[in-house]
Design an enzyme around this catalytic site. Structure first.
Site, PDB file in Angstrom:
ATOM      1  N   ASN A   9      42.940 147.345  54.260  1.00  0.00           N
ATOM      2  CA  ASN A   9      43.436 146.021  53.483  1.00  0.00           C
ATOM      3  C   ASN A   9      44.708 146.035  54.215  1.00  0.00           C
ATOM      4  O   ASN A   9      45.642 146.664  53.699  1.00  0.00           O
ATOM      5  CB  ASN A   9      43.535 146.357  52.102  1.00  0.00           C
ATOM      6  CG  ASN A   9      43.979 145.189  51.167  1.00  0.00           C
ATOM      7  OD1 ASN A   9      44.382 144.276  51.943  1.00  0.00           O
ATOM      8  ND2 ASN A   9      43.636 145.176  50.162  1.00  0.00           N
ATOM      9  N   PRO A  10      44.886 144.685  54.797  1.00  0.00           N
ATOM     10  CA  PRO A  10      46.304 144.565  55.348  1.00  0.00           C
ATOM     11  C   PRO A  10      47.481 144.259  54.664  1.00  0.00           C
ATOM     12  O   PRO A  10      48.481 144.113  54.861  1.00  0.00           O
ATOM     13  CB  PRO A  10      45.932 143.531  56.196  1.00  0.00           C
ATOM     14  CG  PRO A  10      44.770 142.873  55.852  1.00  0.00           C
ATOM     15  CD  PRO A  10      43.948 143.771  55.252  1.00  0.00           C
ATOM     16  N   GLY A  13      49.933 148.247  49.654  1.00  0.00           N
ATOM     17  CA  GLY A  13      51.071 148.952  49.896  1.00  0.00           C
ATOM     18  C   GLY A  13      52.150 148.273  50.766  1.00  0.00           C
ATOM     19  O   GLY A  13      52.853 149.047  51.499  1.00  0.00           O
ATOM     20  N   THR A  40      40.429 143.888  56.458  1.00  0.00           N
ATOM     21  CA  THR A  40      39.420 143.155  55.852  1.00  0.00           C
ATOM     22  C   THR A  40      40.086 141.767  55.547  1.00  0.00           C
ATOM     23  O   THR A  40      41.403 141.589  55.372  1.00  0.00           O
ATOM     24  CB  THR A  40      39.449 143.836  54.296  1.00  0.00           C
ATOM     25  OG1 THR A  40      40.682 144.112  53.657  1.00  0.00           O
ATOM     26  CG2 THR A  40      38.912 145.390  54.591  1.00  0.00           C
ATOM     27  N   ASP A  67      42.678 151.341  45.450  1.00  0.00           N
ATOM     28  CA  ASP A  67      41.107 151.764  44.574  1.00  0.00           C
ATOM     29  C   ASP A  67      40.100 151.023  44.868  1.00  0.00           C
ATOM     30  O   ASP A  67      39.160 151.102  45.081  1.00  0.00           O
ATOM     31  CB  ASP A  67      41.575 152.266  43.205  1.00  0.00           C
ATOM     32  CG  ASP A  67      42.377 153.205  42.817  1.00  0.00           C
ATOM     33  OD1 ASP A  67      42.197 154.379  43.768  1.00  0.00           O
ATOM     34  OD2 ASP A  67      43.054 153.464  41.953  1.00  0.00           O
ATOM     35  N   GLU A  72      34.775 149.420  47.804  1.00  0.00           N
ATOM     36  CA  GLU A  72      33.854 148.767  48.389  1.00  0.00           C
ATOM     37  C   GLU A  72      33.547 149.579  49.479  1.00  0.00           C
ATOM     38  O   GLU A  72      32.065 149.396  49.815  1.00  0.00           O
ATOM     39  CB  GLU A  72      34.905 147.588  49.036  1.00  0.00           C
ATOM     40  CG  GLU A  72      35.063 146.342  48.234  1.00  0.00           C
ATOM     41  CD  GLU A  72      35.079 145.142  48.741  1.00  0.00           C
ATOM     42  OE1 GLU A  72      34.950 144.837  49.924  1.00  0.00           O
ATOM     43  OE2 GLU A  72      35.578 144.170  48.246  1.00  0.00           O
ATOM     44  N   THR A  93      48.288 150.805  44.086  1.00  0.00           N
ATOM     45  CA  THR A  93      49.025 150.957  43.014  1.00  0.00           C
ATOM     46  C   THR A  93      49.211 152.193  42.313  1.00  0.00           C
ATOM     47  O   THR A  93      50.155 152.753  42.079  1.00  0.00           O
ATOM     48  CB  THR A  93      49.263 149.784  41.919  1.00  0.00           C
ATOM     49  OG1 THR A  93      49.083 148.290  42.602  1.00  0.00           O
ATOM     50  CG2 THR A  93      50.003 149.708  40.790  1.00  0.00           C
ATOM     51  N   GLU A 273      37.641 147.088  39.692  1.00  0.00           N
ATOM     52  CA  GLU A 273      37.211 145.993  40.054  1.00  0.00           C
ATOM     53  C   GLU A 273      36.128 145.496  39.158  1.00  0.00           C
ATOM     54  O   GLU A 273      35.393 146.249  38.420  1.00  0.00           O
ATOM     55  CB  GLU A 273      36.602 146.280  41.434  1.00  0.00           C
ATOM     56  CG  GLU A 273      37.302 146.597  42.663  1.00  0.00           C
ATOM     57  CD  GLU A 273      38.742 145.517  42.746  1.00  0.00           C
ATOM     58  OE1 GLU A 273      38.490 144.511  42.694  1.00  0.00           O
ATOM     59  OE2 GLU A 273      39.940 146.292  42.556  1.00  0.00           O
TER      60      GLU A 273
END
Length: 293
Positions: A9-10, A13, A40, A67, A72, A93, A273
């Protein structure tokens, strides 16, 4: 040479993976792991990429993000045969599952785990055709996960969830829930939420399910009965110490399979999610996946 697929996930963080990506790829390649990447682009993208990675016969799949990204990727892999081991770079997080597994935050240390092929089998949870690796839940309090703004989570981390929880408690009403758990009589009552834990770390609380084991073939069920704001704050304090099971407001048991129903509309939360709605049949897939840990 082994082949790995890194799905990241770009935005997680503070875009950390984008900064360290060249170093991660170089370190893995230097030790015989040829790694290709996918950033993604939206909901469901990591699931599709993980499923394709399994089908294309990659030796390793690595999830980098929070998470939600991990959930996914697990959903893209679970249920298939000949699963490759899963690597996890925790960049979110709370990183509940990574914390429970003792996965190091330093990317160099985690690359070494992958290079040394140190894996362990873990259970996976399943409900209504979807999978979760760490936690499932339902009830009004679990909905706060979706209501915390991303910017607030970035600024103050998991404290944002506690603040939102206390804010919501003042106006929340309980929900009627019916539990049909294997090995137990039917349990019915008014609850603020229920959680089904696969590990001991949930929502930043490392002692919320202290007896949960990731490979025992069981799900740990925790349900909070109807309570007011003062009782809720007291229970949060007890949960930080792991003393909450002694309180009469807390229901706790272990099971392999459980159906949860409600006359009300209840959303499900899977690893933070959205996961559909009740009714739900929850079950465990024992030691279904191997992870580097």
């Amino acid at each position: 040479m082994k082949r790995a697929r890194l799905i990241y996930n770009p935005t997680s963080g503070r875009e950390e993976m984008r900064r360290i990506l060249p170093d991660v790829l170089e370190r893995l390649d230097r030790h015989g792991i040829e790694t290709s990447c996918h950033a993604t682009t939206g909901a469901g993208d990591a699931t599709r990429e993980a499923a394709e990675a399994v089908e294309r016969g990659y030796d390793i799949v690595i999830a980098a993000g929070g998470d939600g990204t991990l959930n996914e990727v697990v959903n893209g892999m679970a249920g298939k045969s000949n699963l490759p081991p899963l690597g996890i770079f925790p960049l979110g997080t709370t990183n509940d599952f990574a914390r429970a597994m003792g996965i190091p935050r330093r990317w160099e240390d985690y690359c070494d785990l992958v290079i040394e092929n140190k894996t362990r089998p873990i259970d996976i949870g399943k409900v209504n055709g979807r999978h979760f690796i760490n936690i499932a839940g339902g009830g009004k309090l679990t909905e706060l996960t979706y209501e915390v703004p991303s910017r607030l989570k970035t600024l103050i981390g998991q404290l944002a969830y506690y603040m939102k929880g206390i804010e919501k408690m003042a106006s929340l009403s309980p929900t009627e829930l019916i539990f049909h758990a294997e090995g137990y009589e039917v349990i019915e009552g008014e609850f603020m939420l229920f959680l089904i834990a696969n590990s001991n770390s949930v929502g930043g609380f490392e002692k919320l399910a202290p007896d949960a084991r990731i490979d025992d073939g069981l799900l740990d069920v925790i349900a909070l009965k109807k309570c007011n704001l003062a009782e809720f704050i007291r229970l949060v304090t007890m949960a930080l110490r792991g003393d909450h099971f002694s309180d009469p407001h807390v229901l706790y048991f272990k099971t392999r399979r459980m159906e949860v129903t409600s006359p009300a509309r209840v959303q499900l939360n899977l690893d933070g999610e959205l996961g559909g709605e009740l009714p739900g049949v929850f079950e465990v897939l024992p030691q279904h996946l191997r992870i580097f840990a």
